[in-house]
Design a protein around this motif. Structure first.
Motif, short mmCIF file in Angstrom:
data_model
loop_
_atom_site.label_atom_id
_atom_site.label_comp_id
_atom_site.label_asym_id
_atom_site.label_seq_id
_atom_site.Cartn_x
_atom_site.Cartn_y
_atom_site.Cartn_z
N ALA A 1 -9.91 10.18 8.85
CA ALA A 1 -10.33 10.54 7.69
C ALA A 1 -10.09 9.51 6.55
CB ALA A 1 -9.73 11.89 7.17
N PHE A 2 -9.23 8.77 6.42
CA PHE A 2 -8.92 7.92 5.36
C PHE A 2 -9.40 6.67 5.77
CE2 PHE A 2 -5.56 11.10 5.65
CZ PHE A 2 -5.72 11.69 4.45
N ARG A 3 -9.94 6.24 6.73
CA ARG A 3 -10.52 4.81 7.02
C ARG A 3 -11.40 4.20 6.32
NH1 ARG A 3 -10.87 4.79 13.65
NH2 ARG A 3 -8.61 4.68 14.13
N PRO A 4 -12.51 5.18 5.53
CA PRO A 4 -13.58 4.50 4.81
C PRO A 4 -12.97 3.94 3.76
CG PRO A 4 -14.23 6.88 5.68
CD PRO A 4 -12.78 6.59 6.10
N PHE A 5 -11.88 4.41 3.06
CA PHE A 5 -11.20 3.97 2.13
C PHE A 5 -10.27 2.60 2.18
CE2 PHE A 5 -11.49 8.62 1.51
CZ PHE A 5 -12.70 8.69 0.51
N LEU A 6 -10.24 2.36 3.37
CA LEU A 6 -9.55 0.99 3.50
C LEU A 6 -10.25 -0.09 3.81
CD1 LEU A 6 -7.14 2.15 6.43
CD2 LEU A 6 -6.54 1.81 4.05
N SER A 7 -11.60 0.11 3.77
CA SER A 7 -12.68 -1.02 3.80
C SER A 7 -12.29 -2.24 2.45
CB SER A 7 -14.07 -0.62 3.75
OG SER A 7 -14.22 0.07 2.28
N VAL A 8 -11.92 -1.64 1.58
CA VAL A 8 -11.74 -2.73 0.49
C VAL A 8 -10.34 -3.72 0.83
CG1 VAL A 8 -12.91 -1.49 -1.25
CG2 VAL A 8 -10.28 -1.09 -0.99
N ILE A 9 -9.47 -3.17 1.66
CA ILE A 9 -8.55 -4.17 2.10
C ILE A 9 -8.51 -4.45 3.51
CG2 ILE A 9 -6.93 -3.37 0.29
CD1 ILE A 9 -5.77 -1.76 2.42
N GLU A 10 -9.70 -4.48 4.06
CA GLU A 10 -10.03 -4.67 5.61
C GLU A 10 -9.66 -5.98 5.89
OE1 GLU A 10 -13.72 -4.54 8.72
OE2 GLU A 10 -13.92 -3.75 6.79
N GLU A 11 -9.47 -7.13 5.26
CA GLU A 11 -9.33 -8.43 5.52
C GLU A 11 -7.69 -8.53 5.46
OE1 GLU A 11 -11.03 -11.30 3.10
OE2 GLU A 11 -13.00 -11.03 3.58
N GLU A 12 -7.11 -7.64 4.87
CA GLU A 12 -5.60 -7.68 4.93
C GLU A 12 -5.09 -7.06 6.06
OE1 GLU A 12 -3.76 -7.07 1.08
OE2 GLU A 12 -5.95 -6.45 0.21
N ILE A 13 -5.59 -5.91 6.60
CA ILE A 13 -5.33 -5.10 7.70
C ILE A 13 -5.90 -5.75 9.03
CG2 ILE A 13 -4.33 -3.42 6.16
CD1 ILE A 13 -6.68 -1.98 7.25
N VAL B 1 4.16 -0.09 2.16
CA VAL B 1 4.17 -0.78 3.23
C VAL B 1 3.07 -1.82 3.11
CG1 VAL B 1 5.07 1.18 4.67
CG2 VAL B 1 2.48 0.36 4.65
N THR B 2 3.49 -3.10 3.79
CA THR B 2 2.64 -4.03 3.98
C THR B 2 1.35 -3.66 4.55
OG1 THR B 2 3.53 -4.83 5.78
CG2 THR B 2 4.71 -5.90 3.63
N PRO B 3 0.11 -4.44 4.19
CA PRO B 3 -0.95 -3.87 5.21
C PRO B 3 -0.80 -4.15 6.77
CG PRO B 3 -1.66 -5.07 3.17
CD PRO B 3 -0.26 -5.21 3.19
N ALA B 4 -0.04 -5.37 6.87
CA ALA B 4 0.29 -5.57 8.27
C ALA B 4 0.93 -4.37 9.09
CB ALA B 4 1.00 -7.07 8.35
N ALA B 5 2.20 -3.99 8.33
CA ALA B 5 2.95 -2.94 8.79
C ALA B 5 2.00 -1.77 8.87
CB ALA B 5 4.00 -2.53 7.74
N VAL C 1 0.86 -1.20 0.02
CA VAL C 1 -0.08 0.02 -0.02
C VAL C 1 0.91 1.34 -0.03
CG1 VAL C 1 -1.67 1.36 1.47
CG2 VAL C 1 -1.82 -1.25 1.34
N GLY C 2 0.69 2.19 -1.01
CA GLY C 2 1.26 3.41 -1.14
C GLY C 2 0.81 4.57 -0.06
#
Length: 351
Positions: free
Chosen positions: A339-351, A325-329, A248-249
């Protein structure tokens, strides 16, 4: 000062009520100077229930001022992630270093010395001085101002700095020297749980109702008065969830201004269409493999409101201006503003 119950007559019923009705909060159970300090900084502009878990996690990770002073700023920011107003935690970290260097790692039991530390203003200094050190200093926050305005039926806007200073002086004359911390907490507790904001005071259960001029006048729901707020500035942004393979960038915000120095999802100004996003990224030399829309989101800051369009962007290659960085990192090490959390929903399972 208008008529009403801001007098010594409120002390006994207020403290009696607080002894029975005060909430069981983790920082009250052990009111050491450090715990009081951290809790008061966390509670600024944040609900009590939201702070509980943050406070307990913070104390487990950084149990002393010395531990805080030695911690990396990134660790502090990660522990703070989601509380917002990140300048608060940066000031807390900076102040801990000063306390260790100048005061041997212990907060000074002096109101003026507390005021000299980063991030500590009149209210916080008064809260620490009275609750942790038993000093007769008032702690005037929004809850206390609301209680005072209703008790006295005062229509002066509580946003007026002169009014706040007036209430602080009046309470300085009233605060009992044997229980200054309890007195301050009782006033704040009354405002937080009974003398509620937004026109909804629970006057029927208030221990000071017999002293309240606004209740007598029938104006309690109309007080306190506030100066009109300036409208928030609207900013339109296009937020990008950038992927390069499994990574993820992230980009870092400028060292000054809103969310200074924090990591964020990269963004472009305005609400851009997919073709406009592709053009903008191509101009930067980014090679876009795939791009699709994400659900829009809105985030409200104190003076600014972000209206955000989002895109999921897959790149071939890793642009140097981004930190990948990796989703785990991302989950473990990087404080990403809410503010940016809504856009992380598509990778929620990775993080």
């Amino acid at each position: 000062m208008p008529r009403g119950g801001l007098s010594e007559a409120l002390i006994s019923p207020l403290l009696d009520w607080y002894d029975g009705a005060g909430r069981d909060l983790p920082w009250r159970a052990q009111p050491t100077p450090y715990r009081v300090w951290v809790s008061e900084i966390m509670l600024q502009q944040t609900r009590v229930e939201a702070v509980r878990a943050y406070f307990e996690r913070w104390m487990e990770a950084l149990p002393t001022i010395e531990a805080l002073s030695e911690a990396d700023e990134a660790v502090c920011l990660k522990l703070w992630e989601g509380l917002g107003y990140y300048s608060r935690v940066r000031s807390l970290h900076k102040a801990a270093k000063i306390v260790c260097a100048q005061y041997g790692g212990a907060l000074p039991a002096d109101y003026e010395a507390l005021l000299g530390l980063p991030g500590i203003g009149d209210y916080t200094a008064g809260a620490i001085a009275s609750i942790a050190f038993g000093l007769p200093q008032p702690a005037v926050d929004g809850n206390v101002l609301r209680v005072a305005a209703r008790l006295t039926a005062d229509e002066t806007p509580i946003t007026d700095l002169k009014y706040k200073k007036l209430i602080a002086r009046r309470l300085s004359d009233l605060i009992p020297h044997d229980r200054p911390g309890d007195f301050n907490q009782a006033l704040m507790e009354l405002g937080a749980t009974v003398c509620l904001p937004n026109g909804a005071p629970a006057c029927g259960v208030c221990p000071l109702r017999h002293l309240c001029a606004a209740l007598e006048d029938g104006t309690a729901s109309l007080l306190p008065k506030r100066a009109p707020k300036k409208p928030r500035r609207i900013e339109e942004r296009t937020v990008l969830l950038v992927r390069a393979g499994a990574l993820v960038g992230l980009s870092q915000r400028p060292e000054t201004g809103l969310l200074a120095g924090l990591w964020e999802l990269p963004a472009l100004a305005g609400h851009l269409t997919p073709s406009e996003v592709r053009q903008a990224l191509a101009a930067r030399g980014w090679q876009v493999d795939n791009l699709f829309s994400l659900r829009p989101a809105k985030h409200i800051f104190t003076h600014v409101e972000w209206h955000m369009t989002g895109y999921y962007v897959e790149l071939s290659g890793r642009p140097e201006e981004l930190q990948f960085v990796t989703p785990a990192a991302l989950r473990a090490n990087y404080a990403l503003p809410s503010a940016f959390r809504p856009f992380l929903s598509v990778i929620e399972e990775e993080i």
